[in-house]
Each structure stands twice: as C-alpha cells, then as structure tokens.
Design a protein around this motif. Structure first.
Motif, PDB file in Angstrom:
ATOM      1  N   PHE A 163     -64.140 -32.698 -33.952  1.00 15.62           N
ATOM      2  CA  PHE A 163     -63.246 -33.712 -34.507  1.00 15.62           C
ATOM      3  C   PHE A 163     -63.618 -34.079 -35.944  1.00 15.62           C
ATOM      4  N   GLY A 164     -64.508 -33.280 -36.538  1.00 17.07           N
ATOM      5  CA  GLY A 164     -65.020 -33.582 -37.874  1.00 17.07           C
ATOM      6  C   GLY A 164     -63.939 -33.632 -38.948  1.00 17.07           C
ATOM      7  N   ALA A 165     -62.882 -32.832 -38.775  1.00 16.20           N
ATOM      8  CA  ALA A 165     -61.851 -32.769 -39.817  1.00 16.20           C
ATOM      9  C   ALA A 165     -60.702 -33.748 -39.557  1.00 16.20           C
ATOM     10  N   LEU A 166     -60.808 -34.536 -38.495  1.00 15.74           N
ATOM     11  CA  LEU A 166     -59.698 -35.425 -38.151  1.00 15.74           C
ATOM     12  C   LEU A 166     -59.853 -36.783 -38.819  1.00 15.74           C
ATOM     13  N   ASP A 167     -58.712 -37.445 -39.095  1.00 16.44           N
ATOM     14  CA  ASP A 167     -58.782 -38.816 -39.596  1.00 16.44           C
ATOM     15  C   ASP A 167     -59.264 -39.716 -38.453  1.00 16.44           C
ATOM     16  N   ALA A 168     -59.751 -40.906 -38.817  1.00 19.49           N
ATOM     17  CA  ALA A 168     -60.426 -41.773 -37.842  1.00 19.49           C
ATOM     18  C   ALA A 168     -59.543 -42.087 -36.631  1.00 19.49           C
ATOM     19  N   GLN A 169     -58.250 -42.307 -36.893  1.00 22.02           N
ATOM     20  CA  GLN A 169     -57.373 -42.709 -35.793  1.00 22.02           C
ATOM     21  C   GLN A 169     -57.128 -41.549 -34.815  1.00 22.02           C
ATOM     22  N   THR A 170     -56.829 -40.372 -35.381  1.00 24.18           N
ATOM     23  CA  THR A 170     -56.606 -39.190 -34.532  1.00 24.18           C
ATOM     24  C   THR A 170     -57.899 -38.844 -33.789  1.00 24.18           C
ATOM     25  N   ARG A 171     -59.011 -39.030 -34.467  1.00 25.05           N
ATOM     26  CA  ARG A 171     -60.298 -38.732 -33.853  1.00 25.05           C
ATOM     27  C   ARG A 171     -60.511 -39.587 -32.597  1.00 25.05           C
ATOM     28  N   ASN A 172     -60.207 -40.871 -32.694  1.00 27.95           N
ATOM     29  CA  ASN A 172     -60.352 -41.754 -31.533  1.00 27.95           C
ATOM     30  C   ASN A 172     -59.409 -41.335 -30.405  1.00 27.95           C
ATOM     31  N   ILE A 173     -58.192 -40.940 -30.772  1.00 24.78           N
ATOM     32  CA  ILE A 173     -57.228 -40.507 -29.756  1.00 24.78           C
ATOM     33  C   ILE A 173     -57.749 -39.244 -29.063  1.00 24.78           C
ATOM     34  N   MET A 174     -58.290 -38.318 -29.860  1.00 24.01           N
ATOM     35  CA  MET A 174     -58.787 -37.054 -29.298  1.00 24.01           C
ATOM     36  C   MET A 174     -60.004 -37.274 -28.393  1.00 24.01           C
TER      37      MET A 174
END
Ligand SMILES: Nc1ncnc2c1ncn2[C@@H]1O[C@H](COP(=O)(O)OP(=O)(O)OP(=O)(O)O)[C@@H](O)[C@H]1O
Ligand SMILES: [Mg+2]
Length: 261
Positions: A163-174
């Motif tokens: 999830f390193g390349a994801l923005d903070a919000q998408t990262r939390n969802i993932m």
C-alpha cells in the motif's frame, strides 16, 4: 497445515563481481495458518529477500522454507505475491493481468473472467477492466497487483509494501479490505511495511527486524479485535514503542530515520 510456514536458519548472500552482500543470516520464524504477520525493519535489512525466498522466486544460500510441511522449490499457486514495484505485465490490460494466474492454472475462460471481475471490483477498479497498465496511477497499479495475487485464492499471500503508493485514504480502505478478504478465507498473510501505524492496525503479530543482516529484534502479539481505534491510548503507545525500536536500528547518514509513523 497447508498455510503454516516454517522458516529455518535461512541465509542469503548476494554475489556480484565486485562484492558479496550478506542480506540474511540464520533467520528463523514460525507462522501459523490464518495468521497476519507484518515485518517491519530498516530499509535494506533483507525484508524483500525473505519474501522472495518464501515465494520460491529465489534460492536461499542455506536454510529452508516450508509451507504446509513442503519445501518451497520454485513458485506455486499456494503462494501469491504482491511486489514492491508492481511487476505487472505492461502489454496486458487490467483484466488480463488479474486473470494471469488463473490462465496458468488452466481455469476455463468464463470462470476466469467472472473471478477476475469480482476481485477487480473488490479493489475499487470496477470500470477499468480494459485499461492498459500505462494508463493507471501508481496506486491503481498496486491495486491490480493485489487483485492478481488474491484471485487465485492462495493459502499464503506475501505482500511487499503493497500500500506504499496509495494515498492515505485509499490505504486505510485497502487495509480494511485486506482484513475482510483474508479473515473470510483464513489466508496466511506476510506483509512488509514501513508504516508502523499500518502494522499496528492490521497485524496479529509484528516482527521487528534489526538492520542487515536482519535478525528478529522483537515479536509483538496484538490480540485486539478489529476494527482497531488508531487514536486509542494503547494503539498510540504501541506505535511509539515500535517506532523507537526502529529508530535505534535506523539512523541515516543525515540523522533521520526511515520509519514512518
Ligand atoms: N539482486 C541483488 N543483488 C545484489 N544485492 C542485492 C540484491 N537484492 C538485494 N540486495 C541487497 O541485499 C540487501 C537486502 O535487500 P532487500 O531488498 O531484501 O531489503 P529490504 O529490507 O526489502 O529493503 P527496503 O525496505 O528498502 O525495500 C540490501 O543490502 C540490498 O542491496
Ligand atoms: Mg524491500
């Protein structure tokens, strides 16, 4: 059991013309089926090396990895890997990338398509099935990599900073999505991250490593139920404790550390 992993005295020395690098020396760890383990440690300490040997993508110099009691010689459908640098097929569409493992396993076309579509939707990429890799953002590419690894329903999923390349919000969802998917299927997950917050949020156990060659500095069990409250005092306290451990391993030439809160 089929998702149990046993890593025994694993060592890896990389040899190039100029030098030898001992990436790993006598590393041992036992992981139970269905467990979600995260590995945190300084950059270059050997985390990707460990995952690649479990995946069977690389031979150890010595030592063994067994999954479900069997030695991992070469890659297999029981182990799915999400790579740090995506490693997608640029000439294939999103759908064709996700279908790849199913093609190799000989799954018939209609079923392949149905399963791929389900996982593409579950990582939030519905509507992008026919897009080519170069049309995707970094975070979208990473989500294709995740769908590709999950679609074959492996016993073990190896995730290298997924999830390193994801923005903070998408990262939390993932993170929530990963917990949902793997909880339902009893998948064993080994997850490498530089985010201590992420590790505390998702893990059953966190393995904190020293600098290269990685040794186990501490193993922390987290018995808390999900969803976890990132702002609770115990969450914050554990996060700080792990950051401190990493900081003591991880001083950069400029005095900063590689760990992320
Ligand atoms: N193919 C290779 N050939 C030579 N040396 C390598 C190779 N791959 C990794 N190394 C070296 O082995 C060590 C461990 O690398 P590895 O990629 O496992 O670290 P890492 O913990 O995953 O780091 P990061 O957090 O930055 O991803 C490093 O010193 C690296 O330079
Ligand atoms: Mg790495």
């Amino acid at each position: 059991m089929s998702g149990d992993i046993s890593i025994a005295n694993l060592s890896k020395t990389y040899k190039t013309d100029e030098k030898e690098t001992v990436a790993l020396a006598n590393f041992s760890l036992e992981i139970k089926k269905g467990e979600l383990i995260t590995i945190v440690g300084p950059s270059g300490c050997g985390k990707t090396t460990i995952l690649r040997m479990i995946a069977g993508l690389m031979e150890p110099t010595s030592g063994t990895v067994t999954v479900g009691g069997k030695c991992c010689q070469g890659p297999g459908p029981d182990r799915g890997m999400v790579f740090q640098d995506f490693a997608l097929f640029p000439w294939r569409s999103v759908r064709k990338n996700v279908e790849f493992g199913l093609e190799v396993a000989g799954v018939p076309k209609a079923e392949r398509r149905e399963r791929a579509e389900r996982y593409i939707k579950s990582v939030g990429l519905g509507g992008f099935e026919n897009a080519m890799v170069h049309e995707l953002s970094g975070g979208m590419k990473q989500r294709v990599g995740i769908a590709r690894a999950l679609v074959t329903k492996p016993d073990v999923i190896l995730m290298d900073e997924p999830f390193g390349a994801l923005d903070a919000q998408t990262r939390n969802i993932m993170q929530t999505e990963l917990l949902r998917i793997t909880d339902k299927t009893d998948t064993t997950v080994i997850f490498v991250t530089h985010s201590v917050d992420e590790a505390v949020y998702i893990s059953d156990r966190i393995v904190v490593l020293t600098k290269r060659p990685a040794k186990i500095k501490e193993v922390i069990e987290i018995p808390w139920p999900h969803p976890r409250d990132r702002s609770s005092p115990e969450f914050t306290a554990l996060r700080k404790k792990i950051l401190k451990m990493l900081e003591s391993e991880n001083i950069q030439p400029d005095g900063s550390t590689g760990a992320v809160a």
